[in-house]
Write a protein that holds these residues in place. Structure first.
Motif, PDB file in Angstrom:
ATOM      1  N   SER A   1      37.537  49.681  23.382  1.00  7.08           N
ATOM      2  CA  SER A   1      36.991  48.367  23.681  1.00  7.08           C
ATOM      3  C   SER A   1      37.630  47.833  24.953  1.00  7.08           C
ATOM      4  CB  SER A   1      37.255  47.402  22.515  1.00  7.08           C
ATOM      5  OG  SER A   1      36.761  47.927  21.299  1.00  7.08           O
ATOM      6  N   GLY A   2      37.094  46.736  25.448  1.00  7.67           N
ATOM      7  CA  GLY A   2      37.623  46.085  26.633  1.00  7.67           C
ATOM      8  C   GLY A   2      37.240  44.617  26.624  1.00  7.67           C
ATOM      9  N   VAL A   3      37.838  43.861  27.540  1.00  7.34           N
ATOM     10  CA  VAL A   3      37.580  42.423  27.623  1.00  7.34           C
ATOM     11  C   VAL A   3      37.276  42.063  29.068  1.00  7.34           C
ATOM     12  CG1 VAL A   3      38.443  40.116  27.105  1.00  7.34           C
ATOM     13  CG2 VAL A   3      39.251  42.074  25.770  1.00  7.34           C
ATOM     14  N   ILE A   4      36.170  41.377  29.297  1.00  2.00           N
ATOM     15  CA  ILE A   4      35.816  40.911  30.640  1.00  2.00           C
ATOM     16  C   ILE A   4      36.635  39.659  30.949  1.00  2.00           C
ATOM     17  CG2 ILE A   4      33.952  40.202  32.183  1.00  2.00           C
ATOM     18  CD1 ILE A   4      31.991  41.564  30.306  1.00  2.00           C
ATOM     19  N   LEU A   5      37.287  39.655  32.115  1.00  3.11           N
ATOM     20  CA  LEU A   5      38.192  38.569  32.470  1.00  3.11           C
ATOM     21  C   LEU A   5      37.702  37.705  33.624  1.00  3.11           C
ATOM     22  CD1 LEU A   5      41.600  40.479  32.267  1.00  3.11           C
ATOM     23  CD2 LEU A   5      40.479  39.125  30.496  1.00  3.11           C
ATOM     24  N   SER A   6      36.611  38.104  34.269  1.00  4.34           N
ATOM     25  CA  SER A   6      36.119  37.311  35.400  1.00  4.34           C
ATOM     26  C   SER A   6      34.621  37.508  35.557  1.00  4.34           C
ATOM     27  CB  SER A   6      36.835  37.718  36.689  1.00  4.34           C
ATOM     28  OG  SER A   6      36.508  39.052  37.044  1.00  4.34           O
TER      29      SER A   6
ATOM     30  N   GLN B   1      27.862  40.706  38.161  1.00  2.00           N
ATOM     31  CA  GLN B   1      27.969  39.324  38.619  1.00  2.00           C
ATOM     32  C   GLN B   1      27.567  38.385  37.483  1.00  2.00           C
ATOM     33  OE1 GLN B   1      25.352  38.699  41.924  1.00  2.00           O
ATOM     34  NE2 GLN B   1      23.579  39.603  40.916  1.00  2.00           N
ATOM     35  N   ASP B   2      28.128  37.185  37.510  1.00  8.26           N
ATOM     36  CA  ASP B   2      27.858  36.175  36.487  1.00  8.26           C
ATOM     37  C   ASP B   2      28.079  36.721  35.081  1.00  8.26           C
ATOM     38  OD1 ASP B   2      27.130  34.333  38.470  1.00  8.26           O
ATOM     39  OD2 ASP B   2      25.065  35.074  38.482  1.00  8.26           O
ATOM     40  N   MET B   3      29.198  37.425  34.898  1.00 10.92           N
ATOM     41  CA  MET B   3      29.474  38.039  33.607  1.00 10.92           C
ATOM     42  C   MET B   3      30.156  37.040  32.668  1.00 10.92           C
ATOM     43  SD  MET B   3      28.342  41.029  34.184  1.00 10.92           S
ATOM     44  CE  MET B   3      28.933  41.967  32.798  1.00 10.92           C
ATOM     45  N   PRO B   4      29.876  37.125  31.361  1.00 15.17           N
ATOM     46  CA  PRO B   4      30.640  36.317  30.401  1.00 15.17           C
ATOM     47  C   PRO B   4      32.090  36.782  30.411  1.00 15.17           C
ATOM     48  CG  PRO B   4      29.350  37.980  29.260  1.00 15.17           C
ATOM     49  CD  PRO B   4      28.922  38.042  30.704  1.00 15.17           C
ATOM     50  N   HIS B   5      33.029  35.878  30.321  1.00 16.52           N
ATOM     51  CA  HIS B   5      34.436  36.273  30.394  1.00 16.52           C
ATOM     52  C   HIS B   5      35.311  35.302  29.611  1.00 16.52           C
ATOM     53  CE1 HIS B   5      33.691  33.534  33.789  1.00 16.52           C
ATOM     54  NE2 HIS B   5      34.957  33.149  33.654  1.00 16.52           N
ATOM     55  N   LEU B   6      36.523  35.756  29.288  1.00 13.13           N
ATOM     56  CA  LEU B   6      37.477  34.953  28.539  1.00 13.13           C
ATOM     57  C   LEU B   6      38.591  34.464  29.452  1.00 13.13           C
ATOM     58  CD1 LEU B   6      37.960  36.942  25.187  1.00 13.13           C
ATOM     59  CD2 LEU B   6      36.351  35.106  25.709  1.00 13.13           C
ATOM     60  N   ALA B   7      39.075  33.265  29.170  1.00 18.82           N
ATOM     61  CA  ALA B   7      40.241  32.729  29.870  1.00 18.82           C
ATOM     62  C   ALA B   7      41.500  33.290  29.227  1.00 18.82           C
ATOM     63  CB  ALA B   7      40.234  31.204  29.797  1.00 18.82           C
ATOM     64  N   LEU B   8      42.560  33.437  30.038  1.00 21.11           N
ATOM     65  CA  LEU B   8      43.838  33.935  29.553  1.00 21.11           C
ATOM     66  C   LEU B   8      44.732  32.768  29.144  1.00 21.11           C
ATOM     67  CD1 LEU B   8      44.538  36.651  32.267  1.00 21.11           C
ATOM     68  CD2 LEU B   8      43.732  37.019  29.954  1.00 21.11           C
ATOM     69  N   ARG B   9      45.429  32.942  28.036  1.00 22.26           N
ATOM     70  CA  ARG B   9      46.357  31.917  27.578  1.00 22.26           C
ATOM     71  C   ARG B   9      47.789  32.372  27.845  1.00 22.26           C
ATOM     72  NH1 ARG B   9      47.125  29.754  21.314  1.00 22.26           N
ATOM     73  NH2 ARG B   9      49.147  28.740  21.645  1.00 22.26           N
TER      74      ARG B   9
ATOM     75  N   ALA C   1      47.645  39.145  32.952  1.00 25.05           N
ATOM     76  CA  ALA C   1      47.412  38.343  34.154  1.00 25.05           C
ATOM     77  C   ALA C   1      48.114  38.938  35.364  1.00 25.05           C
ATOM     78  CB  ALA C   1      47.882  36.912  33.919  1.00 25.05           C
ATOM     79  N   GLN C   2      49.339  39.448  35.182  1.00 27.56           N
ATOM     80  CA  GLN C   2      50.064  40.060  36.285  1.00 27.56           C
ATOM     81  C   GLN C   2      49.385  41.359  36.727  1.00 27.56           C
ATOM     82  OE1 GLN C   2      52.453  40.586  39.346  1.00 27.56           O
ATOM     83  NE2 GLN C   2      52.593  38.768  38.055  1.00 27.56           N
ATOM     84  N   PHE C   3      48.834  42.102  35.771  1.00 29.75           N
ATOM     85  CA  PHE C   3      48.094  43.322  36.112  1.00 29.75           C
ATOM     86  C   PHE C   3      46.870  42.977  36.955  1.00 29.75           C
ATOM     87  CE2 PHE C   3      50.670  45.840  33.393  1.00 29.75           C
ATOM     88  CZ  PHE C   3      50.352  47.166  33.624  1.00 29.75           C
ATOM     89  N   VAL C   4      46.150  41.939  36.567  1.00 31.71           N
ATOM     90  CA  VAL C   4      44.963  41.541  37.318  1.00 31.71           C
ATOM     91  C   VAL C   4      45.346  41.123  38.737  1.00 31.71           C
ATOM     92  CG1 VAL C   4      43.085  39.860  37.457  1.00 31.71           C
ATOM     93  CG2 VAL C   4      43.677  40.884  35.257  1.00 31.71           C
ATOM     94  N   THR C   5      46.430  40.374  38.867  1.00 30.35           N
ATOM     95  CA  THR C   5      46.895  39.942  40.191  1.00 30.35           C
ATOM     96  C   THR C   5      47.195  41.133  41.076  1.00 30.35           C
ATOM     97  OG1 THR C   5      47.812  37.884  39.305  1.00 30.35           O
ATOM     98  CG2 THR C   5      48.679  38.649  41.411  1.00 30.35           C
ATOM     99  N   GLN C   6      47.921  42.119  40.545  1.00 34.04           N
ATOM    100  CA  GLN C   6      48.272  43.290  41.344  1.00 34.04           C
ATOM    101  C   GLN C   6      47.046  44.154  41.635  1.00 34.04           C
ATOM    102  OE1 GLN C   6      51.752  45.546  40.317  1.00 34.04           O
ATOM    103  NE2 GLN C   6      52.903  43.753  39.625  1.00 34.04           N
TER     104      GLN C   6
END
Length: 459
Positions: free
Chosen positions: A86-91, A141-149, A245-250
């Motif tokens: 599985s995976g999670v869309i983040l943006s 583009q315009d994908m559903p995504h979750l916010a990080l806590r 979040a740090q992985f996404v930044t890098q």
């Protein structure tokens, strides 16, 4: 008659309560359905394919006569291996997080959304040690995504949902609570370090799925379970969203590998016995055992015997927990370190740096003139030690690739070479010269994970 009337009125009220639309947030909270409708579209199924080399062992491998006739029997052959997760869309532009063991080294990745749309994906950044991988969906583009806590705000006892694709049956939602925080060294799988524990059922196929809170925010990526049967026993682990979040930044910055801050120290959790010997009232923190001379902690003034209790005012009780909080901040930042010395607290700022690649590693590969052609060597420095997982005080020459001939005589990746034919070697060129002078029987002495190993072979 009065009792009959009351019963009828109660029945009518119950019937109305069952069919009435919830009118407040408190009533909505009694059902997870609104939350699932919001969060589930951002959780995807991942199908990955990778090519692996399989080797069939010859039944005549140990026979001195027949093994030459069946030399081709054991040749490696490519084999396709499929994995499901599985995976999670983040943006909105299609950045997806999953587990490394799901997509690592995959040659073909297909991502399927809840609405059955399919996308090809490529890995932007993967790290086996953390068991995390960041993917980019092609043409999304315009994908559903979750916010990080922020993981530091998560508390034990919170209600959570685990969303994923267990056993490939399709997207499934299970509920539970946060059972524990700061779990380390207890999960099975590739992940190492710091985890959120949950009793929400997690099964094979849930890997890389979402662990969300009651506001639909991602608090962790499901990665592994503790089990004896292979099924869920109510002890699951998720990688905290702050590290994601740090992985996404890098990944967005174009990093080819995940960059961790280098502490240059070794330490251990303070047990009750250790706390008594250190004069501490309660067992807390990480006691420093060793420091590399180039460690930023040395520059900040720490010494062996100090007890690190907090990183950025957050308590730490294991080395893995300390490294997690440092990794979340990232390279180039500073961490506020609180430590005890003689029972008295002190606070210092420590810069978060990469392991220094100094002195020069002087990497070399032995050539055709050498008796161990293909053997790759390097001079040990902090960067090399971090790459190979060597003790921080290691020095000298290390094997970075034994090559076919080196492997045949018994050398392994990470061996620290102590000497060749009784001559000490401090640099790769020393070993190359010693091997060129060798004649007849040759002896190589190495340090292998703290054990002294002697290898003898004939030229």
């Amino acid at each position: 008659m009065k009792w009959v009337l009351l019963i009828c009125l109660a029945w009518i009220g119950a019937a109305q309560a069952e069919t009435r639309v919830p009118s407040s947030s408190a009533e909505i909270a009694l059902s997870f359905a609104p939350l699932v409708q919001e969060a589930a579209p951002a959780v995807v199924n991942i199908y990955a394919r990778r090519v692996v080399e399989s080797r069939r062992r010859s039944p005549f491998a140990n026979d001195p006569f027949f093994r030459d006739f069946f030399r081709e029997f054991g040749q490696t052959r490519p084999r396709i291996q499929n994995s499901l997760g599985s995976g999670v869309i983040l943006s909105a532009d299609g950045i997806v997080v999953s587990n490394y063991h799901v997509v690592g080294q995959a040659t073909d990745i297909r991502v399927v959304l809840k609405d059955r749309r399919e996308f090809s994906a490529r890995v932007l950044l993967g790290d086996e040690e953390s068991d995390l991988a960041i993917l980019q969906l092609e043409g999304a583009q315009d994908m559903p995504h979750l916010a990080l806590r922020d993981s530091n705000t998560v508390e034990v006892g919170e209600l959570v949902l685990a969303i994923g694709n267990p056993f490939g049956v399709g997207q499934t939602v299970s509920s539970g609570i946060v059972s524990g925080l700061a779990r380390s060294g207890t999960a099975t799988g590739n992940g190492r370090g710091y985890f959120i524990q949950t009793d929400a059922p997690i099964n094979p196929g849930n890997s890389g799925g979402a662990l969300v809170d009651m506001q639909g925010r991602l608090i962790g990526v499901n990665t592994s379970i503790l089990t004896r049967s292979g099924g869920s026993n109510g002890i699951g682990f998720a990688i905290p969203a702050s590290l994601v979040a740090q992985f996404v930044t890098q990944a967005r910055a174009g990093a080819g590998a995940f960059l961790r801050p280098w502490a240059g120290i070794t330490g251990q959790a303070v047990s009750a016995d250790l706390a008594e010997s250190l004069g501490l009232q309660i067992p807390e923190g990480v006691v420093v055992a060793e420091l590399h001379p180039a460690s930023p902690f040395v520059v900040a003034g720490l010494a062996p015997g100090d007890v690190i209790t907090q990183v950025d005012r957050l308590p730490v009780n294991t080395p893995a927990e300390m490294l997690f909080h440092m990794s979340v901040k990232g390279i180039g930042a500073e961490a506020e370190i609180t430590f005890l010395r003689g029972g008295l607290p002190s606070t210092v700022s420590v810069p978060l740096i990469l392991p220094p690649d100094v002195p020069d590693r002087e990497a070399m590969v032995l050539g055709r003139r050498d008796i161990l052609e293909g053997l790759a060597l390097a001079r040990v420095n902090p960067a090399v030690s971090s790459e190979l997982g060597l003790p921080i005080q290691s020095e000298g020459v290390v094997v970075t690739d034994p090559g076919p001939l080196g492997a045949r005589v018994g050398l392994r990746l990470g061996d620290l070479v102590l000497g060749v034919d009784g001559r000490a070697v401090d640099r790769p060129t020393d070993m190359a010269r010693a091997l060129r002078r060798a004649a007849g029987s040759t002896t190589i002495v190495v340090n292998r994970q703290g054990r002294r190993v002697t290898l003898r072979f004939r030229i």
